[in-house]
Every structure is written in structure tokens, then in C-alpha cells.
Design an enzyme around this catalytic site. Structure first.
Site, PDB file in Angstrom:
ATOM      1  N   GLY A  92      -6.036   4.050   4.556  1.00  0.00           N
ATOM      2  CA  GLY A  92      -5.802   5.432   4.146  1.00  0.00           C
ATOM      3  C   GLY A  92      -7.087   6.202   3.886  1.00  0.00           C
ATOM      4  CB  SER A  93     -10.165   5.404   1.970  1.00  0.00           C
ATOM      5  OG  SER A  93      -9.487   5.048   0.791  1.00  0.00           O
TER       6      SER A  93
ATOM      7  CG  ASN B 242      -1.948   8.660  -5.645  1.00  0.00           C
ATOM      8  OD1 ASN B 242      -2.024   9.849  -5.284  1.00  0.00           O
ATOM      9  ND2 ASN B 242      -2.885   8.089  -6.354  1.00  0.00           N
TER      10      ASN B 242
ATOM     11  CD  GLN C 232       1.465   5.818  -3.069  1.00  0.00           C
ATOM     12  OE1 GLN C 232       2.570   5.315  -3.294  1.00  0.00           O
ATOM     13  NE2 GLN C 232       0.350   5.146  -3.252  1.00  0.00           N
TER      14      GLN C 232
ATOM     15  CB  SER D 147      -2.732   2.885   3.915  1.00  0.00           C
ATOM     16  OG  SER D 147      -3.366   1.670   3.569  1.00  0.00           O
TER      17      SER D 147
ATOM     18  CG  HIS E 279      -2.996  -1.717   0.999  1.00  0.00           C
ATOM     19  ND1 HIS E 279      -3.030  -1.649  -0.380  1.00  0.00           N
ATOM     20  CD2 HIS E 279      -3.785  -0.725   1.436  1.00  0.00           C
ATOM     21  CE1 HIS E 279      -3.836  -0.651  -0.735  1.00  0.00           C
ATOM     22  NE2 HIS E 279      -4.307  -0.080   0.349  1.00  0.00           N
TER      23      HIS E 279
ATOM     24  CB  THR F 298     -13.453  -5.744  18.589  1.00  0.00           C
ATOM     25  OG1 THR F 298     -14.572  -5.810  19.467  1.00  0.00           O
ATOM     26  CG2 THR F 298     -12.369  -6.696  19.049  1.00  0.00           C
TER      27      THR F 298
ATOM     28  CB  CYS G 204      -9.373   4.898  -7.869  1.00  0.00           C
ATOM     29  SG  CYS G 204      -8.088   4.862  -6.653  1.00  0.00           S
TER      30      CYS G 204
HETATM   31  C1  LIG Z   1      -3.744   4.135  -1.574  1.00  0.00           C
HETATM   32  C2  LIG Z   1      -3.905   5.562  -1.162  1.00  0.00           C
HETATM   33  C3  LIG Z   1      -4.963   5.956  -0.316  1.00  0.00           C
HETATM   34  C4  LIG Z   1      -6.020   4.979   0.148  1.00  0.00           C
HETATM   35  O1  LIG Z   1      -5.521   4.061   1.063  1.00  0.00           O
HETATM   36  P1  LIG Z   1      -6.364   2.718   1.374  1.00  0.00           P
HETATM   37  O2  LIG Z   1      -5.666   2.106   2.519  1.00  0.00           O
HETATM   38  O3  LIG Z   1      -6.304   1.896   0.125  1.00  0.00           O
HETATM   39  O4  LIG Z   1      -7.757   3.153   1.702  1.00  0.00           O
HETATM   40  C5  LIG Z   1      -5.039   7.272   0.063  1.00  0.00           C
HETATM   41  N1  LIG Z   1      -4.136   8.171  -0.351  1.00  0.00           N
HETATM   42  C6  LIG Z   1      -3.105   7.843  -1.153  1.00  0.00           C
HETATM   43  C7  LIG Z   1      -2.118   8.866  -1.555  1.00  0.00           C
HETATM   44  C8  LIG Z   1      -2.967   6.529  -1.596  1.00  0.00           C
HETATM   45  O5  LIG Z   1      -1.951   6.211  -2.399  1.00  0.00           O
END
Ligand SMILES: *Cc1c(COP(=O)(O)O)cnc(C)c1O
Length: 397
Positions: free
Chosen positions: A74-75, A154, A182, A202, A204, A240, A328
Site C-alpha cells: 500500500g505505501s 484505517n 482498508q 495491499s 496483508h 523481477t 504507525c
Molecule cells: C496499511 C495501510 C497502508 C499501507 O499499506 P502497506 O502494505 O502496509 O504498505 C496504506 N493505507 C492504508 C489506509 C492502510 O491501512
């Protein structure tokens, strides 16, 4: 003696990978280790799998598979979307609109762009955390090139009026990006219907692996390439492919969309049970975020006269994992920008607790959690001088 429990209520921070996700990934570490870019048949099989995964993901948000770009999460997707759009459209203007309650991956990127000569307007949200559309509209200028608003928050779970924002952006011919990290896998998302030009997600956060995600980029958008090197991801993000991650992500997406309704129903039931009992059985508490426009798995409450951090530590001793704001910001003493953004005073924001549910949670766990919260809140208040003063000043004997 009662056995030590482990109750995980922090699914907005991360989620466990589903067993079928891990199982799907395993062969790609070993037998099927081929590099998708190689020409021999052995590697072409891996390439075909990556193509199929891309299709699965594209279908989940109603886009074409050549509009999906795999990233490290996500980041990275948020960084790419904002920085590349800013650079590509700087000739048209240098103004960007976002909100006060975005994830730090957006906010810190926006601040970085401000240092590079861009102007950013951080639009207010209302007391429930919904973006004020009138403020958004009046923030638009002739030099506005990008609007970035998260799909769902989030911390407080608020779901934004994304379709309306997409319409506004389209009407003014401005790019629209949404951080859907989210929301993706929890609620349906239709990119076409919402006029979304870029979308971050993302793995995870939806029971997939960490370190893999994607950015959807509408075809025809001329964005700068994010990682220069080989021709992977249509040369826009070289390197890759994270084949195991991609396979895991696609499996997680498939599973999340297959049981989305069922999961949402179960989570809403647990969520509403938690909220109702906390609000009715504990005094001086408030719910943060919109009661109805809310992710199925999010509970965020503020208890007066206590410190969220102390509450977290005592919940941890009872085997309960929760969060006081966003993962965070733990460790910093500033209250969450999201809670301040919805207008909470510092002292109320400090007493906040976020619980985010997942598929493996049960109603029985909710009872255990509520019992412990009640007990801990009472204990902490009994030790609080603020609470003592409050009780003294409010007794009329
Ligand atoms: C967790 C989150 C991110 C970051 O995602 P990562 O895969 O951990 O880098 C970005 N935006 C929101 C809203 C999130 O909840």
C-alpha cells in the site's frame, strides 16, 4: 486455572494469511522458481501464472488486467500514485487536494511534494469522519491536478462518498486517486462506476502476504515510471516479479471476494454487539466514526479519564491485541491525526481504543473482550485523579 487466551483484534494493522494462500505460494519458492522473463518453457509457466493472477485481481475491481501494476504494498502504491501524477501533470498545475485523515503513506508523500513546489489542500471531514464535499468542491482551482481520498479510513472505519468524489473529479477533469487498502476485500469496489483513475491496495490487509500490493492505473494515463530497469510491469515498475507474493495476493483476493458477504455479515454482527454493549454498559464513552457508513470490522471508541496506552497494555495482559490509534503512531505521544481531524479534544483522543475484527473472531470472544474492557476501564478510572475530581464535582449530596 483459565488457559491464556489469544484474541487478535487488530486486523486493520495486518491479518494472518489464509492457509490456502500459503499453500498456493509454496511451489513458487521451490519447484516453480522460474523467472517470468526467461524464454524457456519452464519459466513461461510462471509467466502464465502471473498473467492469470493479474486477471483475477483486475476482475475484482472491474478493470482490465493491463491496468494492474504489482508493487510492494500500500505505501509504495500511494507513493507512486501521488509522486508520479504530480510530476506528470506539473505542466498543467501544481495543486493537489487530499484530506486531513489520510494514512501517513499519503500525508507524508503530500508533505514531500509540498517541499518540491506543489501546493496541497487538506480538506476537512465532519464529526463522523466523512469528507465534506462542499469543502472539497470549493478547494478545486484551475491548477488542481489530483484529488486523493481514501476509500475507507484505517482508524475509524468511515467509508467515504467515493462515487460522488469521482463525479466531481471527472466534471473538473482532475485525476482521482483512492487509497483503498482498508476497503479492498471488505466491501465491493467498482472502479468504473466511481470514476477512479488510480487505486492502491495491499495484500496483508486481506489475509494475503505482506510486501505485495498493487496500483491500478487507468489506461491512457501518462504517469512517470516508478522503478527504472527491466521491462516488468510494462516497464513502469522494473524488477523481477514477486511471484510468490503475486500468487498469494491473487489467492487472497479470490477467497476474500468469494466469502465477502458472509464475512461482512458475521463481522457486522460482532461489531454491533461490541459497540452496543460498550456504549450501554460503560459510562463516559463515545463511538468514533460514522455509525452506519462504516467498515464491517471496525470499532473505535474513546473512554474519558483514561489513557489508551494503559488500556492497551492491560488488554495485552488479558491476551487481547488491539490498538489505540494507528499502528504507525504507537510510541509517539501525539494523539492520532484522524481523531483530532473529527474534532476530538486531545484528552478524549488519548483515551481511544480501536478494535478491528477478522474472520477468525467469534461472538464468544466478544463477551470475553467486553468483560475485560469493563473491568480495566473501571480499574484505570479508580486510579485517575481526573476522574476523582470529576466525580467530586458532579455529586450533589
Ligand atoms: C496499511 C495501510 C497502508 C499501507 O499499506 P502497506 O502494505 O502496509 O504498505 C496504506 N493505507 C492504508 C489506509 C492502510 O491501512
Amino acid at each position: 486455572m483459565e488457559e491464556k487466551r489469544f484474541i487478535y483484534l487488530d486486523h486493520a494493522a495486518t491479518t494472518p494469511a489464509r492457509p490456502e494462500v500459503v499453500e498456493a505460494m509454496l511451489p513458487f519458492f521451490t519447484e516453480q522458481f522460474g523467472n517470468p522473463s526467461s524464454v524457456y518453457t519452464f519459466s513461461q509457466k510462471t509467466k502464465a501464472v502471473v498473467t492469470k493472477c493479474r486477471e483475477t485481481i483486475a476482475k475484482s475491481i472491474n478493470v482490465k488486467s493491463n491496468e494492474i501494476y504489482f508493487t510492494a504494498g500500500g505505501s509504495e502504491s500511494d507513493n507512486w500514485a501521488l509522486k508520479a501524477a504530480a510530476e506528470a501533470y506539473a505542466g498543467k498545475g501544481k495543486h493537489i487536494i487530499t484530506t486531513k485523515i489520510e494514512h501517513h503513506a499519503i500525508l507524508h508523500t503530500a508533505q514531500y511534494l509540498e517541499k518540491r513546489g506543489f501546493e496541497v489542500t487538506y480538506v476537512d471531514v465532519d464529526e463522523n469522519g466523512i469528507v465534506r464535499l462542499d469543502r472539497l468542491k470549493s478547494a478545486i482551482r484551475p491548477d488542481t491536478i489530483l484529488i486523493s481520498v481514501m476509500f475507507a479510513n484505517n482508524e475509524i472505519g468511515t467509508i467515504q462518498p467515493i462515487k460522488e468524489i469521482g463525479e466531481i473529479a471527472k466534471e473538473h477533469n482532475i485525476l482521482f486517486h483512492t487509497d483503498a487498502v482498508q476497503a479492498y476485500g471488505q466491501i465491493p469496489i467498482d472502479v468504473e462506476e466511481c470514476n477512479i483513475d488510480m487505486l492502491s491496495a495491499s495484500g496483508h490487509k486481506l489475509n494475503g502476504p505482506k510486501g505485495i500490493g498493487f496500483l491500478y492505473i487507468r489506461s491512457g494515463l501518462k504517469l512517470r515510471n516508478f522503478v527504472h530497469g527491466g521491462g516488468q510491469e510494462r516497464a513502469r515498475r522494473a524488477g523481477t516479479e514477486n511471484v510468490t507474493g503475486i500468487v498469494g495476493l491473487a489467492k487472497a483476493v479470490e477467497a476474500a471476494f468469494a466469502d465477502m458477504d458472509e464475512r461482512a455479515k458475521k463481522e457486522c454482527e460482532m461489531r454491533d454487539y461490541l459497540i452496543d454493549r460498550i456504549l450501554s454498559e460503560i459510562p463516559y464513552v463515545r463511538l468514533n466514526g460514522d455509525r452506519r457508513r462504516r467498515l464491517p470490522n471496525n470499532v473505535n471508541v474513546s473512554f474519558q479519564f483514561i489513557e489508551g496506552e494503559s488500556l492497551l497494555i492491560m488488554l495485552d495482559m488479558a491476551g487481547i491485541c488491539a490498538s489505540s490509534g494507528s499502528a504507525c503512531t504507537s510510541g509517539s505521544l501525539d494523539p492520532s491525526h484522524v481523531l483530532l481531524g473529527i474534532g476530538l479534544p486531545h484528552e478524549i483522543a488519548h483515551g481511544s481504543l480501536r478494535m478491528t475484527l477478522g474472520d477468525e473472531n467469534t461472538m464468544e470472544e466478544m463477551d470475553y473482550v467486553i468483560d475485560h474492557i469493563k473491568e480495566i476501564v473501571a480499574k484505570l478510572r479508580a486510579m485517575s485523579p481526573l476522574y476523582e475530581d470529576f466525580v467530586k464535582n458532579n455529586s450533589y449530596e
